[in-house]
Each structure stands twice: as C-alpha cells, then as structure tokens.
Design a protein around this motif. Structure first.
Motif, PDB file in Angstrom:
ATOM      1  N   VAL A   1       0.833  -1.203   0.000  1.00 23.62           N
ATOM      2  CA  VAL A   1       0.000   0.000   0.000  1.00 23.62           C
ATOM      3  C   VAL A   1       0.870   1.256   0.000  1.00 23.62           C
ATOM      4  O   VAL A   1       0.614   2.194  -0.754  1.00 23.62           O
ATOM      5  N   GLY A   2       1.920   1.277   0.816  1.00 26.36           N
ATOM      6  CA  GLY A   2       2.804   2.450   0.856  1.00 26.36           C
ATOM      7  C   GLY A   2       3.457   2.722  -0.489  1.00 26.36           C
ATOM      8  O   GLY A   2       3.505   3.869  -0.944  1.00 26.36           O
ATOM      9  N   GLY A   3       3.940   1.682  -1.123  1.00 25.42           N
ATOM     10  CA  GLY A   3       4.548   1.839  -2.443  1.00 25.42           C
ATOM     11  C   GLY A   3       3.549   2.298  -3.487  1.00 25.42           C
ATOM     12  O   GLY A   3       3.857   3.144  -4.334  1.00 25.42           O
ATOM     13  N   LEU A   4       2.341   1.752  -3.425  1.00 23.47           N
ATOM     14  CA  LEU A   4       1.298   2.159  -4.366  1.00 23.47           C
ATOM     15  C   LEU A   4       0.893   3.607  -4.142  1.00 23.47           C
ATOM     16  O   LEU A   4       0.643   4.347  -5.104  1.00 23.47           O
ATOM     17  N   LEU A   5       0.838   4.025  -2.882  1.00 24.60           N
ATOM     18  CA  LEU A   5       0.512   5.423  -2.600  1.00 24.60           C
ATOM     19  C   LEU A   5       1.567   6.358  -3.182  1.00 24.60           C
ATOM     20  O   LEU A   5       1.226   7.367  -3.807  1.00 24.60           O
ATOM     21  N   ALA A   6       2.832   6.032  -2.985  1.00 23.42           N
ATOM     22  CA  ALA A   6       3.910   6.872  -3.531  1.00 23.42           C
ATOM     23  C   ALA A   6       3.814   6.922  -5.056  1.00 23.42           C
ATOM     24  O   ALA A   6       3.937   7.995  -5.662  1.00 23.42           O
ATOM     25  N   TRP A   7       3.580   5.760  -5.680  1.00 24.78           N
ATOM     26  CA  TRP A   7       3.455   5.698  -7.139  1.00 24.78           C
ATOM     27  C   TRP A   7       2.268   6.543  -7.609  1.00 24.78           C
ATOM     28  O   TRP A   7       2.383   7.337  -8.550  1.00 24.78           O
ATOM     29  N   ALA A   8       1.116   6.385  -6.924  1.00 23.22           N
ATOM     30  CA  ALA A   8      -0.101   7.095  -7.334  1.00 23.22           C
ATOM     31  C   ALA A   8       0.035   8.602  -7.161  1.00 23.22           C
ATOM     32  O   ALA A   8      -0.390   9.372  -8.035  1.00 23.22           O
ATOM     33  N   ARG A   9       0.624   9.025  -6.065  1.00 22.91           N
ATOM     34  CA  ARG A   9       0.802  10.472  -5.836  1.00 22.91           C
ATOM     35  C   ARG A   9       1.719  11.074  -6.897  1.00 22.91           C
ATOM     36  O   ARG A   9       1.487  12.184  -7.371  1.00 22.91           O
ATOM     37  N   ALA A  10       2.752  10.333  -7.290  1.00 26.91           N
ATOM     38  CA  ALA A  10       3.658  10.824  -8.338  1.00 26.91           C
ATOM     39  C   ALA A  10       2.931  10.918  -9.684  1.00 26.91           C
ATOM     40  O   ALA A  10       3.092  11.902 -10.414  1.00 26.91           O
ATOM     41  N   LEU A  11       2.133   9.913 -10.012  1.00 22.53           N
ATOM     42  CA  LEU A  11       1.383   9.941 -11.266  1.00 22.53           C
ATOM     43  C   LEU A  11       0.376  11.086 -11.267  1.00 22.53           C
ATOM     44  O   LEU A  11       0.254  11.817 -12.255  1.00 22.53           O
ATOM     45  N   ALA A  12      -0.334  11.258 -10.159  1.00 26.99           N
ATOM     46  CA  ALA A  12      -1.341  12.326 -10.084  1.00 26.99           C
ATOM     47  C   ALA A  12      -0.698  13.709 -10.179  1.00 26.99           C
ATOM     48  O   ALA A  12      -1.277  14.621 -10.777  1.00 26.99           O
ATOM     49  N   ALA A  13       0.490  13.856  -9.618  1.00 24.26           N
ATOM     50  CA  ALA A  13       1.171  15.151  -9.648  1.00 24.26           C
ATOM     51  C   ALA A  13       1.723  15.488 -11.024  1.00 24.26           C
ATOM     52  O   ALA A  13       1.756  16.650 -11.418  1.00 24.26           O
TER      53      ALA A  13
END
Length: 151
Positions: free
Chosen positions: A126-138
């Motif tokens: 979950v932590g890795g997915l959150l970091a990935w998702a926040r980077a994609l969204a930004a």
C-alpha cells in the motif's frame, strides 16, 4: 426503434466488440486482445492476474480483475479493492493521453487505499502504491512506471 446492441445469453446488453490493450473498442471483426475471464478468484489470484496485466501494460484489463474482486470483497476490504481498481483506471487514462482523468481517478484511488497502509492486507504494498499514485497524479504527463501491487 430496434436495439442493435450486443447481448449476452440472458439478454443483457454487452459490448462484444474486440478491444485493444488499453480497453478501447475496435471495429467488429478486428483481432483485438484477449478479454478478461470472468470467474471467481481468491484475493491472491486476483492480485496475480492484475499484476500480470499491468506487467503487460494492459491496465484496463487489470482494472477489470480488481473491479470484479471489489464487487465480492467483504465490507472491510471493499474500499481497498475499489481503490486498486481506480489506480488501474488512472493508469489507463494516462496511457490513453487523458491526463485530467489520470489525475482525478488516481487521486481517488490513492485516497481509498491510504487507510490500509498499516495493515497492508494480502501483502499489498500500500505504501509503495501510494507513492506511485501520488507521483502519477502530480505529473501525469511524465512516463509512468507499472506499479507493483505487492512488496
């Protein structure tokens, strides 16, 4: 007015047109890619199948697997599976060039899975997915890597 839509065996509307690797409908008679097999999956099977589709750069298909799991998940996990499905949709939008959709859906998906960070059910990173998702969204215009669902 006649109904020219494709129908399944029960008479429900179903789009039988072939699709490309990002889930876009192709003209009838086109080759297209395989469809997602609708079947009961354990959470481990769903994660493995979704990861396989992601690794083959087919996030739309990963979304279909994850959405299927979301529909049958127990209440405490429904938001997790919904969020995972939304992350796959966000990547699909990014790959299709819909940057606004990528940002919006990826942000919703990240928000949905954030509460599972501590418990990380089914070995989901979950932590890795959150970091990935926040980077994609930004920065949806940047080339997005394929996320890893598990550590």
């Amino acid at each position: 007015m006649s109904d020219d839509r494709d129908r399944d065996a029960r008479g429900r509307a179903e789009n039988a047109r072939p699709r490309d690797g990002l889930g876009r409908p192709l003209p009838h008679g086109s080759a297209g890619v395989e469809r997602v097999e609708v079947r009961d999956r354990t959470p481990d099977e769903a994660l493995a199948d979704a990861q396989d589709y992601l690794d083959r750069d087919m996030p739309f298909h990963a979304h279909e697997v994850l959405e299927e799991q979301w529909k049958v998940a127990p209440d405490p996990e429904r938001a997790l599976w919904q969020g995972l499905a939304q992350l796959a949709v966000g990547l699909t939008h990014q790959r299709r060039g819909n940057l606004r959709g990528a940002t919006s859906v990826t942000t919703r998906g990240a928000d949905a899975i954030a509460r599972y960070t501590v418990i990380a059910p089914h070995g989901i990173d979950v932590g890795g997915l959150l970091a990935w998702a926040r980077a994609l969204a930004a920065r949806p215009e940047d080339e997005a890597s394929v996320p890893s669902l598990r550590s």
